[in-house]
Design an enzyme around this catalytic site. Sequence first.
Site, PDB file in Angstrom:
ATOM      1  N   HIS A 245       6.222  -5.626 -10.465  1.00 24.85           N
ATOM      2  CA  HIS A 245       6.408  -5.504  -9.242  1.00 24.85           C
ATOM      3  C   HIS A 245       6.618  -6.641  -8.977  1.00 24.85           C
ATOM      4  O   HIS A 245       6.198  -7.329  -7.472  1.00 24.85           O
ATOM      5  CB  HIS A 245       5.388  -4.377  -9.233  1.00 24.85           C
ATOM      6  CG  HIS A 245       5.540  -3.926  -7.796  1.00 24.85           C
ATOM      7  ND1 HIS A 245       6.453  -3.441  -6.718  1.00 24.85           N
ATOM      8  CD2 HIS A 245       4.285  -3.693  -6.624  1.00 24.85           C
ATOM      9  CE1 HIS A 245       6.240  -2.620  -6.119  1.00 24.85           C
ATOM     10  NE2 HIS A 245       4.730  -3.344  -5.864  1.00 24.85           N
TER      11      HIS A 245
ATOM     12  N   ASP B  75      10.533  -4.277 -12.403  1.00 23.48           N
ATOM     13  CA  ASP B  75       9.629  -3.463 -11.807  1.00 23.48           C
ATOM     14  C   ASP B  75       9.959  -1.875 -11.658  1.00 23.48           C
ATOM     15  O   ASP B  75      11.549  -1.663 -12.102  1.00 23.48           O
ATOM     16  CB  ASP B  75       9.638  -3.663 -10.065  1.00 23.48           C
ATOM     17  CG  ASP B  75       9.403  -3.077  -9.172  1.00 23.48           C
ATOM     18  OD1 ASP B  75       8.894  -1.997  -9.389  1.00 23.48           O
ATOM     19  OD2 ASP B  75       9.328  -3.866  -8.119  1.00 23.48           O
TER      20      ASP B  75
ATOM     21  N   GLY C 252       0.846  -1.338  -0.073  1.00 24.51           N
ATOM     22  CA  GLY C 252       0.013   0.458  -0.180  1.00 24.51           C
ATOM     23  C   GLY C 252       1.064   0.986   0.122  1.00 24.51           C
ATOM     24  O   GLY C 252       1.614   1.360  -0.974  1.00 24.51           O
TER      25      GLY C 252
ATOM     26  N   SER D   4       6.113  -4.902  -1.523  1.00 21.48           N
ATOM     27  CA  SER D   4       6.317  -3.414  -2.092  1.00 21.48           C
ATOM     28  C   SER D   4       5.995  -2.152  -0.308  1.00 21.48           C
ATOM     29  O   SER D   4       7.263  -2.091   0.133  1.00 21.48           O
ATOM     30  CB  SER D   4       4.978  -3.327  -2.213  1.00 21.48           C
ATOM     31  OG  SER D   4       4.248  -1.653  -3.302  1.00 21.48           O
ATOM     32  N   TRP D   5       5.414  -0.955  -0.509  1.00 17.52           N
ATOM     33  CA  TRP D   5       5.398  -0.587   1.235  1.00 17.52           C
ATOM     34  C   TRP D   5       5.192  -1.318   2.597  1.00 17.52           C
ATOM     35  O   TRP D   5       6.320  -1.007   3.311  1.00 17.52           O
ATOM     36  CB  TRP D   5       4.745   0.297   1.196  1.00 17.52           C
ATOM     37  CG  TRP D   5       4.103   0.263   2.495  1.00 17.52           C
ATOM     38  CD1 TRP D   5       2.917  -0.346   4.305  1.00 17.52           C
ATOM     39  CD2 TRP D   5       4.398   0.979   3.328  1.00 17.52           C
ATOM     40  NE1 TRP D   5       2.937   0.281   4.657  1.00 17.52           N
ATOM     41  CE2 TRP D   5       3.672   2.038   5.189  1.00 17.52           C
ATOM     42  CE3 TRP D   5       5.315   2.073   3.229  1.00 17.52           C
ATOM     43  CZ2 TRP D   5       4.407   2.766   6.213  1.00 17.52           C
ATOM     44  CZ3 TRP D   5       6.048   3.269   4.080  1.00 17.52           C
ATOM     45  CH2 TRP D   5       5.252   3.628   5.135  1.00 17.52           C
TER      46      TRP D   5
END
Length: 323
Positions: free
Chosen positions: A299, A271, A42, A114-115
């Site tokens: 990603h 990515d 996120g 990711s985040w």
Amino acid sequence: MSLYPEIEPYDHGMLDVGDGNHVYWETCGNPHGKPAVVLHGGPGSRASPGLRRYFDPAAYRIVLLDQRGAGRSLPRASAPDTDMSVNTTAHLMADLERLRVHLGIERWLVWGVSWGSVLGLRYAQTHPGVVTELVLTGVATGSNAEVALLTRGLGNIFPEAHERFLAELPPDARDGNLPAAYNRLLESPDPAVRERAARAWTDWETATIPAPPGSVARYQDPDFRMGFARTVTHYWGNDHFLGDGNDEGVVIRDAHLLKGIPGTLVQGSLDFGNLLGIVWRLHHAWPDSDLVIVDEAGHDAGTTGDEALLAATDKYARGGTAE
């Protein structure tokens, strides 16, 4: 190699973390196994059941949580009266510590996507004594350069989608901090303004980041779409609350603090973060890390990436030794 079978939690709850927030958590696998905590992306996504499957359930005590404002945690970021001033990186790290103590865990492996990789890296840098290993994929570091690339730089590659992305903003806001400008719309008292902004933000994301099945479909849920867009723009518009403010970023700057913590980085070669060399620089500044580059993957590193992630968690379950 396939993911481990689907499993259900053997325990779950809502942890009072202060500021009126209650964070959803669950534990799966072996109650006496090696502890591991999973950090979703996120910011503003949620811990999906599929994330449980990256761990051998006989070897791991797997802890998942929905970060503040996300998923099953309350209050949700999608609610316009939810106070986002108490949703920052420092708050999320404090929540991890409260949860670790609540569950009686001394040290745990940190797995992030990711985040979640940004959060995991900064958590390990500031709480090194409680992190045994790091396993990260879709790696990001929360730098201004990454945000600038994802919100403005990719406009040269996706010009039509970027034109639509900018068109939602007032003309005088199109040359500045784009996430902050979107966040102002998402904090509008007018629900129609908020909804248009949330839709435009997620439309831009889906236009630029190849996503795994189901990821795009979640944006069709108005509640998820609003909470996700509001949270992402809140963080991206404020330097991820990392207190740095330069293009290099605090995570790369402080990579030396990861010394002694083994880690595995799994990254798709396509990515967009790789356009900046972020993961390569992190790996070379962190000698205890292994870097796995998955050719022709984005990603989401796909099946080959999944195999690398499973190999990492299996290795760390054996104490870091190879088969």
